[in-house]
Design a protein around this motif. Structure first.
Motif, mmCIF file in Angstrom:
data_model
loop_
_atom_site.group_PDB
_atom_site.id
_atom_site.type_symbol
_atom_site.label_atom_id
_atom_site.label_comp_id
_atom_site.label_asym_id
_atom_site.label_seq_id
_atom_site.Cartn_x
_atom_site.Cartn_y
_atom_site.Cartn_z
ATOM 1 N N HIS A 157 -32.230 9.257 6.560
ATOM 2 C CA HIS A 157 -31.293 8.159 6.763
ATOM 3 C C HIS A 157 -29.931 8.668 6.343
ATOM 4 C CE1 HIS A 157 -29.153 4.364 5.677
ATOM 5 N NE2 HIS A 157 -29.733 3.957 6.784
ATOM 6 N N ASN A 158 -29.049 8.877 7.340
ATOM 7 C CA ASN A 158 -27.761 9.524 7.093
ATOM 8 C C ASN A 158 -28.004 10.904 6.479
ATOM 9 O OD1 ASN A 158 -26.462 7.249 8.146
ATOM 10 N ND2 ASN A 158 -26.452 6.237 6.151
ATOM 11 N N ASN A 184 -30.937 0.155 8.389
ATOM 12 C CA ASN A 184 -30.994 0.313 6.934
ATOM 13 C C ASN A 184 -32.326 -0.129 6.338
ATOM 14 O OD1 ASN A 184 -28.309 1.279 6.561
ATOM 15 N ND2 ASN A 184 -27.548 -0.796 6.874
ATOM 16 N N ASP A 227 -34.397 -2.758 1.931
ATOM 17 C CA ASP A 227 -33.065 -2.524 2.485
ATOM 18 C C ASP A 227 -32.379 -1.471 1.621
ATOM 19 O OD1 ASP A 227 -30.486 -2.536 3.409
ATOM 20 O OD2 ASP A 227 -30.225 -4.707 3.342
ATOM 21 N N SER A 258 -29.516 -0.151 1.897
ATOM 22 C CA SER A 258 -28.070 -0.311 1.740
ATOM 23 C C SER A 258 -27.720 -1.234 0.576
ATOM 24 C CB SER A 258 -27.446 -0.862 3.024
ATOM 25 O OG SER A 258 -27.885 -2.189 3.275
ATOM 26 N N SER A 259 -28.724 -1.899 0.024
ATOM 27 C CA SER A 259 -28.504 -2.803 -1.101
ATOM 28 C C SER A 259 -28.915 -2.117 -2.399
ATOM 29 C CB SER A 259 -29.330 -4.080 -0.915
ATOM 30 O OG SER A 259 -30.718 -3.793 -1.048
ATOM 31 N N ASN A 260 -28.807 -2.813 -3.494
ATOM 32 C CA ASN A 260 -29.250 -2.297 -4.789
ATOM 33 C C ASN A 260 -30.697 -2.671 -5.069
ATOM 34 O OD1 ASN A 260 -26.719 -1.144 -5.462
ATOM 35 N ND2 ASN A 260 -25.947 -3.151 -6.107
ATOM 36 N N GLU A 284 -31.631 -8.778 8.707
ATOM 37 C CA GLU A 284 -31.163 -7.692 7.856
ATOM 38 C C GLU A 284 -29.975 -6.995 8.527
ATOM 39 O OE1 GLU A 284 -32.278 -7.299 4.988
ATOM 40 O OE2 GLU A 284 -34.329 -8.073 4.924
ATOM 41 N N ASP A 285 -29.232 -6.256 7.727
ATOM 42 C CA ASP A 285 -28.067 -5.535 8.253
ATOM 43 C C ASP A 285 -28.535 -4.227 8.859
ATOM 44 O OD1 ASP A 285 -25.142 -3.917 6.818
ATOM 45 O OD2 ASP A 285 -25.557 -4.647 8.838
#
Length: 349
Positions: free
Chosen positions: A162-163, A206, A222, A224-226, A272-273
């Motif tokens: 992921h990235n 994400n 997710d 991208s979140s904490n 979700e984003d």
């Protein structure tokens, strides 16, 4: 010596997002799967006498055998028209040109016990569950050499990029970790520890989906979140080992149930984003003569176009609302794959 044995552990849950439906039953220990356009390729352990088959998920009801006697093939991955896979007993990585199957299997490198692969350009990342390592090879090299990336893991099974981060399912460690592949000396960071025997990983934007083999369930998080705790996606499975996504449906190998099932995850993805949302992506014109245009993307996206026979005919990077030239394509039916998450069918006039 550790063995790839997915131990059955029953977990009763009172909550689940949805229920799975069967795609293919009557298999013999299916362990890995991947998509090429609308064709689902899957590997069966088959008591050690492994084989690889495929199924057109839109038109076919019965799978077609691709190759037999693959010595427990695992970790299926496509690079162009070559299907890469590991052979666990012989301890090697091999490939098969699916457009020229009579040529047979070509060994790429030996001396490794691979479980899963992730591809970044020409660099192939490999999880070695015996050595507890992540390794890599340069696939553009005529004589690829195994290079250590990180060691000291706890039975790494599934991996997913992921990235610039490689996510790792540490099966015996009951956790998911990650490393930065751009770091010359990567540090292993824990993502989540409340997973039971994680085996397969797959990203949709994400959202990281996790096959918990010992928990008999799929969960997601997710990244991208904490968030550090995973959310249950579906329970009451039977040793889920690998995952793939096609048209917002999550395909699952259920190793102990001898089948492949699927789950509609559009409700999760739409809340979700993520990059691709089912109700916002539009392809037009369709049929197309000279170009197609995609509306609804949030950011630049890798795209690939496949013919109805599964051959890749075009690829590139699609900017938001940018057109794709299809004027050179022959008339017929094609599939546009966006970030390997969403596939759109169109007709070239």
């Amino acid at each position: 010596m550790k063995k790839v044995k997915l131990i059955l552990f029953l977990l009763v849950s009172t909550y689940t997002f949805s229920q799975t439906t069967d795609v293919i039953t009557g298999l013999t220990q299916p362990i890995s799967l991947t998509f090429k356009a609308n064709e689902l390729y899957f590997a069966e352990y088959n008591g050690g006498n492994g084989k690889i088959s495929k199924l057109n998920v839109e038109t076919a009801a019965v799978p077609t055998e691709v190759i037999q006697n693959t010595d427990w093939s695992i970790g299926l991955l496509f690079k162009d028209d070559d299907l890469y896979f590991g052979q666990l007993i012989d301890g090697n990585i091999s490939k098969l040109a699916i457009n020229n199957i009579p040529l047979g299997v070509t060994e790429i490198i030996s001396g490794i016990r691979p479980y899963d692969f992730a591809l970044d350009g020409n660099i192939l990342y490999i999880s070695d569950y015996i050595q507890d390592k992540i390794l890599k090879i340069d696939m553009s090299s005529p004589n690829p050499t195994l290079i250590d990336v990180v060691a000291g893991l706890s039975t790494p099974y599934g991996i997913a990029l992921h990235n610039n981060e490689l996510y790792i399912a540490e099966y015996e460690g009951n956790k998911v970790s990650k490393i930065n592949i751009n770091d010359p000396n990567p540090i292993v960071q824990e993502v989540s520890s409340n997973v039971l025997g994680p085996s397969g990983l797959y990203f949709a934007g994400n959202i990281l989906f996790i096959a918990e083999a010992d928990g008999n369930k799929i969960s997601h998080i997710d990244v991208s979140s904490n968030q550090t705790s995973v959310i249950e996606t579906v329970t009451n499975l039977s040793e889920p080992s690998d995952l793939a996504i096609y048209n917002n449906e999550l395909y699952i190998t259920e190793y102990n149930a001898n089948k492949i099932s699927k789950l509609d995850i559009s409700a999760i993805l739409s809340t979700e984003d993520i990059l691709v949302q089912n109700n916002k992506i539009k392809l037009f014109p369709n049929p197309a003569l000279n170009f197609i245009q995609i509306n609804g993307l949030k950011e630049e996206t890798e795209y690939k176009i496949y013919s109805i026979n599964g051959a890749k005919v075009s690829d590139g990077i699609l900017n938001t609302n940018k057109v794709i030239d299809v004027s050179v394509l022959s008339p017929g039916i094609y599939f546009l794959s966006l970030d390997n998450v969403y596939n759109l069918k169109f007709i070239k006039k």
